[in-house]
Structure formats: C-alpha cells, structure tokens
Design a protein around this motif. Structure first.
Motif, PDB file in Angstrom:
ATOM      1  N   ALA A  35      11.062  20.972  27.083  1.00  0.00           N
ATOM      2  CA  ALA A  35      12.145  19.997  26.893  1.00  0.00           C
ATOM      3  C   ALA A  35      13.464  20.701  26.590  1.00  0.00           C
ATOM      4  O   ALA A  35      14.532  20.263  27.035  1.00  0.00           O
ATOM      5  N   MET A  36      13.407  21.818  25.862  1.00  0.00           N
ATOM      6  CA  MET A  36      14.623  22.582  25.557  1.00  0.00           C
ATOM      7  C   MET A  36      15.278  23.094  26.835  1.00  0.00           C
ATOM      8  O   MET A  36      16.497  22.967  27.023  1.00  0.00           O
ATOM      9  N   PHE A  37      14.468  23.664  27.744  1.00  0.00           N
ATOM     10  CA  PHE A  37      15.030  24.161  28.996  1.00  0.00           C
ATOM     11  C   PHE A  37      15.547  23.016  29.864  1.00  0.00           C
ATOM     12  O   PHE A  37      16.568  23.145  30.530  1.00  0.00           O
ATOM     13  N   ALA A  38      14.854  21.895  29.852  1.00  0.00           N
ATOM     14  CA  ALA A  38      15.307  20.734  30.619  1.00  0.00           C
ATOM     15  C   ALA A  38      16.627  20.203  30.082  1.00  0.00           C
ATOM     16  O   ALA A  38      17.533  19.862  30.845  1.00  0.00           O
ATOM     17  N   ASP A  39      16.764  20.160  28.763  1.00  0.00           N
ATOM     18  CA  ASP A  39      17.989  19.648  28.147  1.00  0.00           C
ATOM     19  C   ASP A  39      19.158  20.612  28.307  1.00  0.00           C
ATOM     20  O   ASP A  39      20.322  20.200  28.311  1.00  0.00           O
ATOM     21  N   GLY A  40      18.842  21.902  28.427  1.00  0.00           N
ATOM     22  CA  GLY A  40      19.904  22.897  28.531  1.00  0.00           C
ATOM     23  C   GLY A  40      20.758  22.733  29.766  1.00  0.00           C
ATOM     24  O   GLY A  40      21.956  23.024  29.758  1.00  0.00           O
ATOM     25  N   ASN A  41      20.157  22.281  30.865  1.00  0.00           N
ATOM     26  CA  ASN A  41      20.879  22.042  32.115  1.00  0.00           C
ATOM     27  C   ASN A  41      21.695  23.258  32.556  1.00  0.00           C
ATOM     28  O   ASN A  41      22.803  23.150  33.064  1.00  0.00           O
ATOM     29  N   GLY A  42      21.142  24.449  32.307  1.00  0.00           N
ATOM     30  CA  GLY A  42      21.821  25.663  32.738  1.00  0.00           C
ATOM     31  C   GLY A  42      22.940  26.107  31.826  1.00  0.00           C
ATOM     32  O   GLY A  42      23.708  26.994  32.172  1.00  0.00           O
ATOM     33  N   GLU A  43      23.062  25.493  30.666  1.00  0.00           N
ATOM     34  CA  GLU A  43      24.125  25.873  29.730  1.00  0.00           C
ATOM     35  C   GLU A  43      23.474  26.315  28.416  1.00  0.00           C
ATOM     36  O   GLU A  43      22.793  25.542  27.762  1.00  0.00           O
ATOM     37  N   CYS A  44      23.695  27.565  28.044  1.00  0.00           N
ATOM     38  CA  CYS A  44      23.096  28.092  26.824  1.00  0.00           C
ATOM     39  C   CYS A  44      24.072  27.923  25.662  1.00  0.00           C
ATOM     40  O   CYS A  44      24.980  28.732  25.485  1.00  0.00           O
ATOM     41  N   GLU A  47      23.549  26.075  19.788  1.00  0.00           N
ATOM     42  CA  GLU A  47      22.629  25.115  19.178  1.00  0.00           C
ATOM     43  C   GLU A  47      21.225  25.282  19.734  1.00  0.00           C
ATOM     44  O   GLU A  47      20.235  25.219  18.995  1.00  0.00           O
ATOM     45  N   LEU A  48      21.117  25.509  21.042  1.00  0.00           N
ATOM     46  CA  LEU A  48      19.804  25.686  21.664  1.00  0.00           C
ATOM     47  C   LEU A  48      19.230  27.065  21.366  1.00  0.00           C
ATOM     48  O   LEU A  48      18.057  27.197  21.000  1.00  0.00           O
ATOM     49  N   LEU A  49      20.036  28.101  21.524  1.00  0.00           N
ATOM     50  CA  LEU A  49      19.541  29.466  21.371  1.00  0.00           C
ATOM     51  C   LEU A  49      19.084  29.752  19.943  1.00  0.00           C
ATOM     52  O   LEU A  49      18.173  30.553  19.732  1.00  0.00           O
ATOM     53  N   TYR A  50      19.684  29.086  18.972  1.00  0.00           N
ATOM     54  CA  TYR A  50      19.326  29.322  17.579  1.00  0.00           C
ATOM     55  C   TYR A  50      18.493  28.191  16.987  1.00  0.00           C
ATOM     56  O   TYR A  50      18.323  28.103  15.769  1.00  0.00           O
ATOM     57  N   SER A  51      17.947  27.366  17.855  1.00  0.00           N
ATOM     58  CA  SER A  51      17.110  26.260  17.397  1.00  0.00           C
ATOM     59  C   SER A  51      15.727  26.775  16.987  1.00  0.00           C
ATOM     60  O   SER A  51      15.297  27.858  17.414  1.00  0.00           O
ATOM     61  N   ASN A 102      17.860  33.532  26.514  1.00  0.00           N
ATOM     62  CA  ASN A 102      19.252  33.279  26.857  1.00  0.00           C
ATOM     63  C   ASN A 102      19.436  33.169  28.369  1.00  0.00           C
ATOM     64  O   ASN A 102      20.073  32.232  28.872  1.00  0.00           O
ATOM     65  N   THR A 103      18.854  34.116  29.111  1.00  0.00           N
ATOM     66  CA  THR A 103      18.982  34.118  30.572  1.00  0.00           C
ATOM     67  C   THR A 103      18.335  32.884  31.184  1.00  0.00           C
ATOM     68  O   THR A 103      18.905  32.244  32.082  1.00  0.00           O
ATOM     69  N   LEU A 104      17.159  32.525  30.718  1.00  0.00           N
ATOM     70  CA  LEU A 104      16.472  31.352  31.257  1.00  0.00           C
ATOM     71  C   LEU A 104      17.233  30.071  30.945  1.00  0.00           C
ATOM     72  O   LEU A 104      17.310  29.155  31.776  1.00  0.00           O
ATOM     73  N   LEU A 105      17.827  29.997  29.759  1.00  0.00           N
ATOM     74  CA  LEU A 105      18.602  28.811  29.396  1.00  0.00           C
ATOM     75  C   LEU A 105      19.862  28.672  30.249  1.00  0.00           C
ATOM     76  O   LEU A 105      20.351  27.562  30.475  1.00  0.00           O
TER      77      LEU A 105
END
Length: 246
Positions: A35-44, A47-51, A102-105
């Motif tokens: 779900a994190m990768f889906a929500d990221g939508n290609g933008e790191c 908030e996501l990286l340090y979640s 980071n790269t995958l996000l």
C-alpha cells in the motif's frame, strides 16, 4: 494479472531456472508495504521514507543486501525502477536498504504495479555492469527458438556482425537445454550473454500483447519458421554529388 502471467514473474520461475540467472534473493512485502508503494505514486516524500512501514521494510532488506557485499540491483517482482533518476545515473545500483526503498518509491512503474496488485516481493541481485551489445530478446515458440533480436535499439553495434552466427547457435542450444523447465512453451525471454559465452536469463515476458517485438516489428507473422538473429542495420553512407534545395 492472470494466473498464467504470474508464472512469468521472477519469484515464480526462479526455483526452476536459478542455475541460468544471477543469484537472486526475495523479500516478501507486507500488505502495508504494498500500500505504501501504491500510495507513493512515484514520489518519495519524507513522510513515506521515514514511516514505520518503510523502516520495517528496510530492516527486512538489511540481511540480503549485506550478503551481497557490494552494490545490488533491486526491483519489484513485476518490474524494475528503470524510470528513476538513479537508474539513469547509476544503472539502478544501490548499496543501502534506504537507497533501495527510496529508488522503488520514486518509480511510477513500481507504484502502478502495486496499485494493480502485481507487487508481492522485492527482488535483490548483485549489481553488474551490462554491456548493451550483449543483451538480447529471444522469441521462443512452442519450445523452439523462433527469433532473436538486439535488445537495445539505440544504434548499430558493429562488433555483433562477426559474432551473430555464433550467438544464434548459442541461443538455440540454450533454449533446447532449458525449454522443458520454462513455465510456458511460448514465451519471450530477455537474456544477457557474458564475455565467457554464458547465457543468463534477465526476465520472462508474455507472448504478444504489450511485449515489444523489437526488431521483429510485428507479432503478425508465422513464428513456426525461424527468423534468425535480427540486428539494427549499419548507417547508410551517402556518396557522390548531393544537391539540396530549399
């Protein structure tokens, strides 16, 4: 993704074909990580990286990354983050768990795969410098090699002219050896030929559809008739008097 296409994902075919590719390790993703990768939508975002979800995933990645003892190539089971700045700059090489996440996000391809429900694992391979001229796409029809295409259509590689017959014979022998292990008898396989004439499987792709036929140009052909190896032609030299009018 249907059940047949799922057979072409690396975690599915790796157990049968591990001897013919790079050593690969797999980290199972939690539903929260998908779900994190889906929500990221290609933008790191920070908030996501340090979640907590990202930190937990980094912890899971530490052991397989440390075992590689060098740079790694990290990708999702259905796609690689080839659309990121890091891939363009470093060929996708990562060293730490943080840089891997980071790269995958940052990859819109990875995010789209997660939203489609096509992301279940993170796959980890040792990073290797790839010589573009030695990467090819094989078209395997009913268990037999039907055609072989230059993969990177960026230019004519003159060095391939002297080895193309050898490469075709090498690929034919390879397909005969491993065809019984393939998840499908009609499939598209991306390969890399090492300097020692060893073939390594890069990826398996569905036959037809959105899979690019590259130098074969179209899927509308008689695949039962071998087409041999197809390479980009050398540039055409223009000689003599050339008159240009405007």
């Amino acid at each position: 993704m249907n059940s047949e296409d799922k057979k072409l994902l690396v975690p599915s075919w790796y157990p049968a074909l591990s001897s013919y590719t790079w050593d690969t390790r797999f980290v199972k993703l939690t539903p929260e990580a998908v779900a994190m990768f889906a929500d990221g939508n290609g933008e790191c975002s920070g908030e996501l990286l340090y979640s907590p979800v990202a930190k937990s995933l980094m912890h899971d990645l530490e052991t397989p990354l440390t075992a590689i003892r060098g740079n790694a190539f990290v990708f999702a089971d259905s796609c690689a983050p080839t659309d990121t700045e890091r891939f363009a700059a470093k060929g996708g090489a990562v060293y730490s768990a943080r840089s891997a996440v980071n790269t995958l996000l940052q990859s819109k391809k990875v995010s789209a795969a997660a939203r489609r429900g096509e992301m279940e694992y993170i796959c980890i391979r040792p990073y290797r410098n790839i010589t573009l001229a030695r990467e090819f796409r094989l078209f395997i029809y009913e268990g037999q090699l039907s055609a072989m295409s230059q993969y990177h259509l960026i230019r004519h590689f003159r060095r391939l002219e002297g080895v193309k017959a050898n490469y075709w014979e090498l690929a034919e022998r390879f397909v005969k050896e491993i065809s019984w292990k393939l998840p499908q008898q009609t499939v598209v396989m991306d390969i890399y030929i090492t300097s020692g004439q060893e073939i390594l499987i890069v990826d398996l792709n569905p036959w037809g559809g959105e899979t690019d036929p590259l130098m074969l140009f179209t899927w509308d052909r008689d695949w039962s008739k071998p087409a041999g190896i197809q390479l980009m032609a050398p540039p055409t030299a223009v000689s003599g008097d050339v008159k240009v009018s405007f």
